[in-house]
Design a protein around this motif. Structure first.
Motif, PDB file in Angstrom:
ATOM      1  N   SER A  99      -9.874 -15.871 -51.877  1.00  8.87           N
ATOM      2  CA  SER A  99     -10.829 -14.816 -51.546  1.00  8.87           C
ATOM      3  C   SER A  99     -11.596 -14.295 -52.765  1.00  8.87           C
ATOM      4  N   PHE A 100     -11.012 -14.394 -53.958  1.00  5.16           N
ATOM      5  CA  PHE A 100     -11.733 -13.952 -55.152  1.00  5.16           C
ATOM      6  C   PHE A 100     -12.974 -14.811 -55.373  1.00  5.16           C
ATOM      7  N   SER A 107     -15.482 -14.316 -52.164  1.00  3.67           N
ATOM      8  CA  SER A 107     -16.202 -13.058 -52.432  1.00  3.67           C
ATOM      9  C   SER A 107     -16.883 -12.480 -51.207  1.00  3.67           C
ATOM     10  N   SER A 125     -16.822  -9.619 -50.132  1.00  2.00           N
ATOM     11  CA  SER A 125     -17.181  -8.203 -50.275  1.00  2.00           C
ATOM     12  C   SER A 125     -18.491  -7.959 -51.006  1.00  2.00           C
ATOM     13  N   VAL A 126     -19.126  -9.011 -51.503  1.00  2.00           N
ATOM     14  CA  VAL A 126     -20.369  -8.827 -52.266  1.00  2.00           C
ATOM     15  C   VAL A 126     -21.472  -9.741 -51.732  1.00  2.00           C
ATOM     16  N   GLU A 175     -23.991 -11.890 -56.227  1.00  4.92           N
ATOM     17  CA  GLU A 175     -22.958 -11.228 -57.022  1.00  4.92           C
ATOM     18  C   GLU A 175     -21.638 -12.006 -57.059  1.00  4.92           C
ATOM     19  N   THR A 176     -21.598 -13.191 -56.453  1.00  4.64           N
ATOM     20  CA  THR A 176     -20.357 -13.973 -56.461  1.00  4.64           C
ATOM     21  C   THR A 176     -20.152 -14.620 -57.832  1.00  4.64           C
ATOM     22  N   ASN A 205     -19.799 -22.774 -54.253  1.00  2.00           N
ATOM     23  CA  ASN A 205     -18.718 -21.851 -53.933  1.00  2.00           C
ATOM     24  C   ASN A 205     -17.886 -22.444 -52.794  1.00  2.00           C
TER      25      ASN A 205
END
Length: 144
Positions: free
Chosen positions: A99-100, A103, A105-106, A110-111, A132
Motif C-alpha cells: 500500500s505504501f 498510495s 491516499s494521494v 504525489e505517489t 507503479n
C-alpha cells in the motif's frame, strides 16, 4: 440532614452519567456516519495473489484524512495507461510494493513512483517511466 448531601451527590452522579451516555451515543453515531468508503468496488479475489485491482476501474478512497479518486490501468495497477511493450528509447522501472507504493491516499502526482520518475527524468535527461505496481496488502507471504 445526612440524607440531603447523599441525595445531592447521587443525583449529580446520575446526571453526569446520563450526560456522558448521551455524548458517547452522539460520538459513536458521528463516527459511524464517517466510516470510510473502501475501495472494494475496484478490488476482487484472485486465485494467484489473494486479491487484485480490477483493470479499467475507478476507485474512490475516502477516510477522515483523505478523499482520493484514482484509475486502475488495463494492466491492473494504480498508474496511468501504459503498454506492456516498452518503447525502445525509454528506460522503464517496475516499482513493486504494498500500500505504501500503491498510495491510495494521494493523487497520482504525489505517489512515490511519480516523484521518483520526475526526479530521474531531470537528473538523467532522458525518457524514464516508473510503473507503479504496488497493491494494498501485497507481501512475500502471499507468494507461492
Amino acid at each position: 440532614m445526612a440524607k440531603k448531601p447523599f441525595a445531592l451527590i447521587l443525583t449529580s452522579l446520575l446526571t453526569s452519567l446520563l450526560a456522558l451516555s448521551v455524548a458517547e451515543i452522539a460520538v459513536r453515531f458521528d463516527n459511524h456516519r464517517k466510516l470510510p468508503i473502501e475501495t472494494r468496488s475496484c478490488r476482487r479475489q484472485s486465485p494467484r495473489f489473494h486479491h487484485e485491482l480490477i483493470p479499467g476501474t475507478t476507485c474512490r478512497s475516502r477516510y477522515r484524512e483523505w478523499d482520493t479518486t484514482f484509475q486502475v490501468n488495463d494492466l491492473g495497477f494504480r498508474d496511468r495507461p501504459i503498454t506492456a511493450e516498452k518503447p525502445p528509447d525509454e528506460f522503464r522501472i517496475l516499482l513493486l510494493g504494498d500500500s505504501f507504493i500503491e498510495s491510495e491516499s494521494v493523487n497520482l502526482e504525489e505517489t512515490a513512483a511519480e516523484i521518483a520518475e520526475a526526479w530521474l527524468k531531470k537528473e538523467w535527461g532522458q525518457k524514464v517511466d516508473i510503473v507503479n505496481m504496488g497493491a494494498m496488502s501485497y507481501s512475500p507471504i502471499i507468494e507461492r
